[in-house]
Design a protein around this motif. Sequence first.
Motif, PDB file in Angstrom:
ATOM      1  N   GLU A 194      25.788  46.577 -10.968  1.00 52.94           N
ATOM      2  CA  GLU A 194      25.259  45.351 -11.578  1.00 52.94           C
ATOM      3  C   GLU A 194      24.289  45.664 -12.718  1.00 52.94           C
ATOM      4  N   GLY A 195      23.694  46.851 -12.678  1.00 54.97           N
ATOM      5  CA  GLY A 195      22.729  47.214 -13.700  1.00 54.97           C
ATOM      6  C   GLY A 195      23.357  47.624 -15.022  1.00 54.97           C
ATOM      7  N   LEU A 196      24.681  47.804 -15.058  1.00 57.08           N
ATOM      8  CA  LEU A 196      25.355  48.215 -16.289  1.00 57.08           C
ATOM      9  C   LEU A 196      25.774  46.974 -17.074  1.00 57.08           C
ATOM     10  N   GLN A 197      24.845  46.414 -17.794  1.00 58.71           N
ATOM     11  CA  GLN A 197      25.078  45.152 -18.497  1.00 58.71           C
ATOM     12  C   GLN A 197      26.021  45.290 -19.680  1.00 58.71           C
ATOM     13  N   ASN A 198      26.084  46.476 -20.265  1.00 60.67           N
ATOM     14  CA  ASN A 198      26.869  46.655 -21.489  1.00 60.67           C
ATOM     15  C   ASN A 198      28.241  47.274 -21.224  1.00 60.67           C
ATOM     16  N   GLN A 199      28.725  47.115 -19.984  1.00 68.59           N
ATOM     17  CA  GLN A 199      30.027  47.653 -19.631  1.00 68.59           C
ATOM     18  C   GLN A 199      30.822  46.646 -18.800  1.00 68.59           C
ATOM     19  N   LYS A 200      32.121  46.895 -18.710  1.00 68.26           N
ATOM     20  CA  LYS A 200      32.961  46.177 -17.747  1.00 68.26           C
ATOM     21  C   LYS A 200      33.018  47.055 -16.505  1.00 68.26           C
ATOM     22  N   THR A 201      32.608  46.512 -15.364  1.00 65.43           N
ATOM     23  CA  THR A 201      32.577  47.325 -14.145  1.00 65.43           C
ATOM     24  C   THR A 201      33.271  46.603 -13.002  1.00 65.43           C
ATOM     25  N   ALA A 202      33.866  47.392 -12.115  1.00 67.45           N
ATOM     26  CA  ALA A 202      34.542  46.834 -10.939  1.00 67.45           C
ATOM     27  C   ALA A 202      34.532  47.875  -9.834  1.00 67.45           C
ATOM     28  N   MET A 203      34.578  47.420  -8.598  1.00 66.37           N
ATOM     29  CA  MET A 203      34.598  48.317  -7.445  1.00 66.37           C
ATOM     30  C   MET A 203      35.597  47.816  -6.405  1.00 66.37           C
ATOM     31  N   ILE A 204      36.337  48.742  -5.839  1.00 68.17           N
ATOM     32  CA  ILE A 204      37.176  48.452  -4.671  1.00 68.17           C
ATOM     33  C   ILE A 204      36.674  49.318  -3.526  1.00 68.17           C
ATOM     34  N   TYR A 205      36.446  48.680  -2.382  1.00 69.29           N
ATOM     35  CA  TYR A 205      36.137  49.437  -1.166  1.00 69.29           C
ATOM     36  C   TYR A 205      37.295  49.250  -0.192  1.00 69.29           C
ATOM     37  N   LEU A 206      37.721  50.337   0.404  1.00 70.20           N
ATOM     38  CA  LEU A 206      38.701  50.280   1.484  1.00 70.20           C
ATOM     39  C   LEU A 206      38.433  51.438   2.426  1.00 70.20           C
ATOM     40  N   SER A 207      38.825  51.283   3.658  1.00 71.79           N
ATOM     41  CA  SER A 207      38.721  52.389   4.606  1.00 71.79           C
ATOM     42  C   SER A 207      40.069  53.098   4.658  1.00 71.79           C
ATOM     43  N   ASP A 208      40.043  54.405   4.913  1.00 73.64           N
ATOM     44  CA  ASP A 208      41.319  55.129   4.983  1.00 73.64           C
ATOM     45  C   ASP A 208      42.181  54.579   6.121  1.00 73.64           C
ATOM     46  N   HIS A 209      41.558  54.369   7.271  1.00 79.83           N
ATOM     47  CA  HIS A 209      42.239  53.780   8.433  1.00 79.83           C
ATOM     48  C   HIS A 209      41.173  53.152   9.314  1.00 79.83           C
ATOM     49  N   GLY A 210      41.573  52.552  10.402  1.00 81.65           N
ATOM     50  CA  GLY A 210      40.614  51.897  11.289  1.00 81.65           C
ATOM     51  C   GLY A 210      40.255  52.755  12.490  1.00 81.65           C
TER      52      GLY A 210
ATOM     53  N   GLU B 159      49.999  58.584  17.980  1.00 79.16           N
ATOM     54  CA  GLU B 159      50.794  58.380  19.196  1.00 79.16           C
ATOM     55  C   GLU B 159      50.345  57.156  19.986  1.00 79.16           C
ATOM     56  N   LYS B 160      49.100  56.714  19.765  1.00 80.68           N
ATOM     57  CA  LYS B 160      48.564  55.553  20.488  1.00 80.68           C
ATOM     58  C   LYS B 160      48.265  54.393  19.534  1.00 80.68           C
ATOM     59  N   VAL B 161      48.899  54.379  18.377  1.00 80.91           N
ATOM     60  CA  VAL B 161      48.546  53.447  17.305  1.00 80.91           C
ATOM     61  C   VAL B 161      48.472  51.999  17.799  1.00 80.91           C
ATOM     62  N   SER B 162      47.406  51.315  17.394  1.00 75.93           N
ATOM     63  CA  SER B 162      47.162  49.924  17.777  1.00 75.93           C
ATOM     64  C   SER B 162      46.616  49.181  16.558  1.00 75.93           C
ATOM     65  N   PRO B 163      46.583  47.850  16.573  1.00 79.04           N
ATOM     66  CA  PRO B 163      46.087  47.103  15.411  1.00 79.04           C
ATOM     67  C   PRO B 163      44.704  47.526  14.904  1.00 79.04           C
ATOM     68  N   PRO B 164      43.700  47.741  15.773  1.00 80.07           N
ATOM     69  CA  PRO B 164      42.387  48.139  15.238  1.00 80.07           C
ATOM     70  C   PRO B 164      42.405  49.465  14.475  1.00 80.07           C
ATOM     71  N   MET B 165      43.391  50.314  14.762  1.00 79.28           N
ATOM     72  CA  MET B 165      43.469  51.601  14.056  1.00 79.28           C
ATOM     73  C   MET B 165      44.005  51.460  12.636  1.00 79.28           C
ATOM     74  N   CYS B 166      44.733  50.391  12.362  1.00 76.59           N
ATOM     75  CA  CYS B 166      45.370  50.272  11.038  1.00 76.59           C
ATOM     76  C   CYS B 166      44.951  49.023  10.269  1.00 76.59           C
ATOM     77  N   GLU B 167      44.229  48.102  10.899  1.00 82.53           N
ATOM     78  CA  GLU B 167      43.736  46.913  10.193  1.00 82.53           C
ATOM     79  C   GLU B 167      42.390  47.259   9.568  1.00 82.53           C
ATOM     80  N   ILE B 168      42.369  47.309   8.244  1.00 82.06           N
ATOM     81  CA  ILE B 168      41.198  47.851   7.557  1.00 82.06           C
ATOM     82  C   ILE B 168      40.539  46.827   6.631  1.00 82.06           C
ATOM     83  N   PRO B 169      39.257  47.026   6.347  1.00 83.98           N
ATOM     84  CA  PRO B 169      38.581  46.187   5.352  1.00 83.98           C
ATOM     85  C   PRO B 169      39.028  46.571   3.945  1.00 83.98           C
ATOM     86  N   PHE B 170      39.115  45.576   3.091  1.00 80.11           N
ATOM     87  CA  PHE B 170      39.463  45.800   1.685  1.00 80.11           C
ATOM     88  C   PHE B 170      38.664  44.784   0.885  1.00 80.11           C
TER      89      PHE B 170
END
Length: 545
Positions: free
Chosen positions: A428-444, A459-470
Amino acid sequence: MNQLLDILKHKKLQFFFLFYILLLLPILSPLAENISILDKLAIFLVCGLLFMSISILSVFISSKSEKIIYSILLTISIIPGAIFLSYLLFAHVLLEQNSVTSLFETNPEESKEFVAYYLSIWVIVGVLVYTAIPIVMICKMKSFKRLKVKDHKAIFILSIIVLISIVGINRVSRSVYFINFYKTFVSYKLRVSYEIKTIKERQNQPFEVKVTHQDSLPQTIVIVIGESLTKRHMSLYGYARNTNPLLSNLVKNDQLHVYTDVVSPQVHTIPVMRSLLTMSDLEHPEYFTKYPSLFELFNRADYDTYLISNQEFSEKYRSSYDVLLTLAKNKYNVAQHKQHDDVVLDTFHEILDNQTIKNRLIVIHLIGNHMAYEFRYPKEYIVFNNANDNLVDTAIFRDKQAKKTIDKYDNSVLYNDFIINSVIKSLEGLQNQKTAMIYLSDHGEELYDYREFAGHAYEKVSPPMCEIPFMVWMSDNYKKNRSDLVLDINRPYSTQDFIYTISDMSGLEYEGYDDSRSLFSTHFEPKERFVGEKKYTKIKEKFDK
């Protein structure tokens, strides 16, 4: 034949040794929850045939040679055996091909922490006993007069054919744990060697990358890759505990876009990174070497590229992870300081303070929420305690210790909230630029959601292991320049297509770019999502009925 049977009948200790090495795992395989009954029978049948062929061949060699051969067999099988048995007894799974490969690619520091989390006196005793038993058996083996091959040619030749077939035929040898282990290792080393050679060669080959949506302001794109963060423990996604107080404020002010339906393409870091940073996918693994990876694309687009990693990597190319990340023009391995994730911020600030007219791509790889969770945050973030707030749901598989583990994980999520917010505030402090950020987790991560288990395993894959924040944040300057981007937070998406999304966000066009696979594109097309080779819909149906 009677002579052969008589010798075999008296070699009880040799039989028990081979049984211990070859058949113990197949006999315990019914404990595995990830393979079918037919697969378990196939494993037992193949190992049984190997057991019989080696037993028969042993009567044609001297007792001294037999001891040497059994000592070699013990040496090559003991480590794979301990690993496979540990997973089977503790996690109730038989390791599959992807997970065996992940073992070879995992960095030493991560391995140490994993072992530290599960290590106990009983584990140490178990491994020592498991190793000692066959050693004692070899020492106590008695001598027997060997038979002559010429008197039993048929049974000798048949045993040789069975042995060679089991070792030589890949689909068959996968049923023998230690053969599978070493064949996978050789295959992995050959693959990495080929990838390194190919990637080095293509650095000198022409590949055009066009940059669109250019104006007078330089552009800074930041990708933050988290570790083992499931969206199910984030208050941003409705979790009961307030684990995201800072990011929630950004959402309230319409400054942060939180995507609701994003899954990872695997549940282990290395295969996820291979997907994130390349065009390789389940249908086209050859794209890993055919097309440039993420840093290569941005390098060719004349971006200044940066990597700040709080996970170990090596410029000696020990794994495909190293191959991909070391292509950044500027690399900072802050993991060597062995600190919490705020160690990345000083380096990040130094990069931002360097005024430039060039576009920049900054990739930050966090240690995030990786097990063991209590190592992931400073003491000021010891906040959550179920004994006080009683916010951890009760279940028969969540005992007092499990709830303490969840407390620690939630503390790490709270600390991660601070790290991501700090990155955004710096931008946010870079006023004279175009800035963007993406956050994601590799897995859950799974945390006693359905059973007595915390962690992640294919081998035990379940929804919490693969449902990630983006999450996506954009500055006002960036939004003005890229009003064409569609920010629909409900689109179903897999980060397998991340390279197309970040290319679209940065305005890159090149051979192989597919606009329908960008999350921000007007031409986006939802498609079947896979976690490894398993359909996400099937995983969801199995657990969230």
